[in-house]
Design a protein around this motif. Structure first.
Motif, mmCIF file in Angstrom:
data_model
loop_
_atom_site.group_PDB
_atom_site.id
_atom_site.type_symbol
_atom_site.label_atom_id
_atom_site.label_comp_id
_atom_site.label_asym_id
_atom_site.label_seq_id
_atom_site.Cartn_x
_atom_site.Cartn_y
_atom_site.Cartn_z
ATOM 1 N N PRO A 1 -44.763 5.408 39.015
ATOM 2 C CA PRO A 1 -45.354 4.069 38.900
ATOM 3 C C PRO A 1 -46.466 3.875 39.932
ATOM 4 O O PRO A 1 -46.319 4.250 41.095
ATOM 5 C CB PRO A 1 -44.167 3.133 39.179
ATOM 6 N N SER A 2 -47.555 3.300 39.499
ATOM 7 C CA SER A 2 -48.708 3.109 40.370
ATOM 8 C C SER A 2 -48.694 1.694 40.934
ATOM 9 O O SER A 2 -48.885 0.725 40.210
ATOM 10 C CB SER A 2 -49.996 3.355 39.590
ATOM 11 N N ILE A 3 -48.429 1.598 42.220
ATOM 12 C CA ILE A 3 -48.509 0.302 42.874
ATOM 13 C C ILE A 3 -49.891 0.152 43.491
ATOM 14 O O ILE A 3 -50.640 1.127 43.621
ATOM 15 C CB ILE A 3 -47.421 0.147 43.964
ATOM 16 N N CYS A 4 -50.223 -1.054 43.860
ATOM 17 C CA CYS A 4 -51.551 -1.342 44.393
ATOM 18 C C CYS A 4 -51.842 -0.475 45.615
ATOM 19 O O CYS A 4 -51.073 -0.450 46.573
ATOM 20 C CB CYS A 4 -51.655 -2.825 44.756
ATOM 21 N N GLY A 5 -52.954 0.246 45.570
ATOM 22 C CA GLY A 5 -53.323 1.086 46.699
ATOM 23 C C GLY A 5 -54.657 1.756 46.467
ATOM 24 O O GLY A 5 -55.261 1.641 45.401
ATOM 25 N N ARG B 1 -56.507 0.305 42.799
ATOM 26 C CA ARG B 1 -55.902 0.190 41.484
ATOM 27 C C ARG B 1 -54.396 0.176 41.641
ATOM 28 O O ARG B 1 -53.854 0.689 42.620
ATOM 29 C CB ARG B 1 -56.316 1.357 40.581
ATOM 30 N N GLY B 2 -53.737 -0.384 40.659
ATOM 31 C CA GLY B 2 -52.287 -0.382 40.666
ATOM 32 C C GLY B 2 -51.720 -1.727 40.280
ATOM 33 O O GLY B 2 -52.436 -2.718 40.081
ATOM 34 N N VAL B 3 -50.395 -1.768 40.199
ATOM 35 C CA VAL B 3 -49.681 -2.946 39.714
ATOM 36 C C VAL B 3 -49.475 -3.942 40.841
ATOM 37 O O VAL B 3 -49.119 -3.584 41.965
ATOM 38 C CB VAL B 3 -48.327 -2.525 39.122
ATOM 39 N N CYS B 4 -49.705 -5.218 40.543
ATOM 40 C CA CYS B 4 -49.412 -6.318 41.462
ATOM 41 C C CYS B 4 -48.259 -7.126 40.860
ATOM 42 O O CYS B 4 -48.470 -8.083 40.109
ATOM 43 C CB CYS B 4 -50.633 -7.210 41.658
ATOM 44 N N SER C 1 -48.877 -18.399 31.590
ATOM 45 C CA SER C 1 -49.605 -17.149 31.413
ATOM 46 C C SER C 1 -51.115 -17.334 31.318
ATOM 47 O O SER C 1 -51.850 -16.344 31.266
ATOM 48 C CB SER C 1 -49.105 -16.438 30.142
ATOM 49 N N SER C 2 -51.590 -18.565 31.293
ATOM 50 C CA SER C 2 -53.035 -18.776 31.178
ATOM 51 C C SER C 2 -53.767 -18.563 32.498
ATOM 52 O O SER C 2 -54.992 -18.461 32.526
ATOM 53 C CB SER C 2 -53.324 -20.197 30.670
ATOM 54 N N GLU C 3 -53.030 -18.504 33.599
ATOM 55 C CA GLU C 3 -53.660 -18.303 34.906
ATOM 56 C C GLU C 3 -54.016 -16.824 35.107
ATOM 57 O O GLU C 3 -53.409 -15.932 34.525
ATOM 58 C CB GLU C 3 -52.712 -18.748 36.024
ATOM 59 N N ARG C 4 -55.028 -16.602 35.932
ATOM 60 C CA ARG C 4 -55.416 -15.231 36.274
ATOM 61 C C ARG C 4 -54.321 -14.591 37.126
ATOM 62 O O ARG C 4 -53.878 -15.151 38.120
ATOM 63 C CB ARG C 4 -56.715 -15.240 37.071
ATOM 64 N N ALA C 5 -53.877 -13.408 36.735
ATOM 65 C CA ALA C 5 -52.832 -12.704 37.485
ATOM 66 C C ALA C 5 -53.411 -12.111 38.763
ATOM 67 O O ALA C 5 -54.617 -11.841 38.849
ATOM 68 C CB ALA C 5 -52.226 -11.603 36.618
ATOM 69 N N PRO C 6 -52.594 -11.910 39.799
ATOM 70 C CA PRO C 6 -53.079 -11.262 41.023
ATOM 71 C C PRO C 6 -53.673 -9.894 40.708
ATOM 72 O O PRO C 6 -53.154 -9.149 39.872
ATOM 73 C CB PRO C 6 -51.822 -11.136 41.882
ATOM 74 N N CYS C 7 -54.766 -9.579 41.382
ATOM 75 C CA CYS C 7 -55.476 -8.317 41.164
ATOM 76 C C CYS C 7 -55.436 -7.460 42.413
ATOM 77 O O CYS C 7 -55.457 -7.974 43.540
ATOM 78 C CB CYS C 7 -56.927 -8.579 40.764
ATOM 79 N N CYS C 8 -55.427 -6.161 42.213
ATOM 80 C CA CYS C 8 -55.477 -5.196 43.317
ATOM 81 C C CYS C 8 -56.941 -4.965 43.678
ATOM 82 O O CYS C 8 -57.695 -4.384 42.896
ATOM 83 C CB CYS C 8 -54.807 -3.904 42.880
ATOM 84 N N VAL C 9 -57.358 -5.426 44.857
ATOM 85 C CA VAL C 9 -58.777 -5.394 45.226
ATOM 86 C C VAL C 9 -58.955 -4.884 46.655
ATOM 87 O O VAL C 9 -58.045 -4.989 47.488
ATOM 88 C CB VAL C 9 -59.405 -6.805 45.106
ATOM 89 N N PRO C 10 -60.143 -4.331 46.973
ATOM 90 C CA PRO C 10 -60.425 -3.924 48.363
ATOM 91 C C PRO C 10 -60.546 -5.146 49.278
ATOM 92 O O PRO C 10 -61.101 -6.167 48.888
ATOM 93 C CB PRO C 10 -61.774 -3.199 48.252
ATOM 94 N N VAL C 11 -60.017 -4.996 50.495
ATOM 95 C CA VAL C 11 -60.107 -6.074 51.487
ATOM 96 C C VAL C 11 -60.709 -5.585 52.799
ATOM 97 O O VAL C 11 -60.921 -6.376 53.720
ATOM 98 C CB VAL C 11 -58.725 -6.702 51.748
ATOM 99 N N ALA C 12 -60.994 -4.289 52.898
ATOM 100 C CA ALA C 12 -61.637 -3.747 54.104
ATOM 101 C C ALA C 12 -62.480 -2.554 53.693
ATOM 102 O O ALA C 12 -62.176 -1.858 52.713
ATOM 103 C CB ALA C 12 -60.600 -3.332 55.147
#
Length: 289
Positions: free
Chosen positions: A194-198, A222-225, A248-259
């Motif tokens: 399973p691919s978690i956020c990273g 990339r990966g699951v949030c 479910s109409s809200e935007r789901a959390p996304c895996c994004v760069p922060v640094a």
């Protein structure tokens, strides 16, 4: 770039001789050999992708270029020697077809630090390269060491200092290519895990005329949030809980760069060497947001 009257170093029999700087000499086979060996080493030891779409470097926000040579400040050279940021060496036609004369004037302390760092990365790369079947790469590395005068004698001229500096930056790139991050090696070993956020590899093409390496791994996230989320903020936790509650109409959390880390482009032009720093180039950390 520099005045013809500037003094230069010539290393002979462990003696540093000062003489007026000469115009480029097309018969300087030693320096041309070093540059050619350096470029071929980078091509053979780092990823090259001639099919990837070219990245328009003109779109990047860059800091002002700075010359690298006798006029460089001690602080700039210290930052470059200590920097672990990815480095691209850009060769122009003139820098390879003609003798590309450049020198450094490092203080004894900084020269010692350069030697220590070069020795360390040489040992690391050499150990990894023992498993490399291509003997050409190992042979080029041996020739590069010899042409850069490493290990240093008690006193070393400015041209050899310059070559040692370029060799250090090239070997740092080769070390990255030979030793991918642990997370990347783990993903290769377990492709179905399973691919978690990273952080994940994202290779883009930087190919211009005679640039090495012609690709750069700028990373991406990339990966699951999904719950439980370790790399996140409270907002993402509450947002995820809200969505799982049926909104479910809200935007789901996304895996994004922060640094991000910078990338250094050392341009070996026919008239001299310059440094251009590209800030915020390589993703270094991820979060779910």
């Amino acid at each position: 770039m520099f005045s013809p009257s500037r003094l230069t170093h010539a290393h002979s029999n462990n003696t540093v001789i000062y003489s007026p700087r000469r115009p480029p000499n097309n018969n300087d086979f030693s320096h041309n050999s070093f540059l050619c060996e350096l470029r071929h080493f980078l091509v053979q030891s780092t990823p090259q992708d001639h099919q990837a779409p070219l990245l328009n470097l003109g779109l990047l926000r860059s800091l002002p270029s700075q010359p690298i040579g006798l006029a460089s400040s001690e602080s700039l050279l210290a930052d470059l020697i200590h920097s672990s940021a990815p480095t691209i060496l850009s060769f122009t036609q003139g820098s390879l077809l003609h003798a590309h004369h450049e020198e450094l004037a490092l203080s004894p302390v900084l020269l010692q630090e350069l030697g220590q760092r070069l020795g360390q990365v040489l040992e690391e790369v050499s150990q990894v390269m023992e498993a490399v079947e291509d003997g050409r790469v190992r042979g080029r590395l041996d020739r590069l060491k010899r042409l850069s005068g490493f290990p240093f004698a008690d006193r070393v001229g400015g041209t050899l200092q310059y070559r040692a500096f370029l060799l250090l930056k090239a070997l740092q790139m080769a070390r990255r290519a030979f030793n991918p991050p642990r997370a990347q090696r783990s993903a290769r070993a377990n492709p179905n895990a399973p691919s978690i956020c990273g952080l994940k590899t994202l290779t883009v093409s930087l190919e211009r005329y005679l640039i090495s390496p012609n690709t750069a791994d700028i990373k991406n996230c990339r990966g699951v949030c999904a719950f439980p989320m370790g790399l996140t903020r409270n907002h993402a936790v509450l947002l995820n809980s809200h969505i799982e509650s049926g909104h479910s109409s809200e935007r789901a959390p996304c895996c994004v760069p922060v640094a991000y880390d910078k990338m250094e482009v050392v341009d070996l032009g026919e008239l001299g060497t310059t440094l251009k720093t590209e800030p915020d180039m390589v993703a270094t950390a991820c979060e779910c947001r």
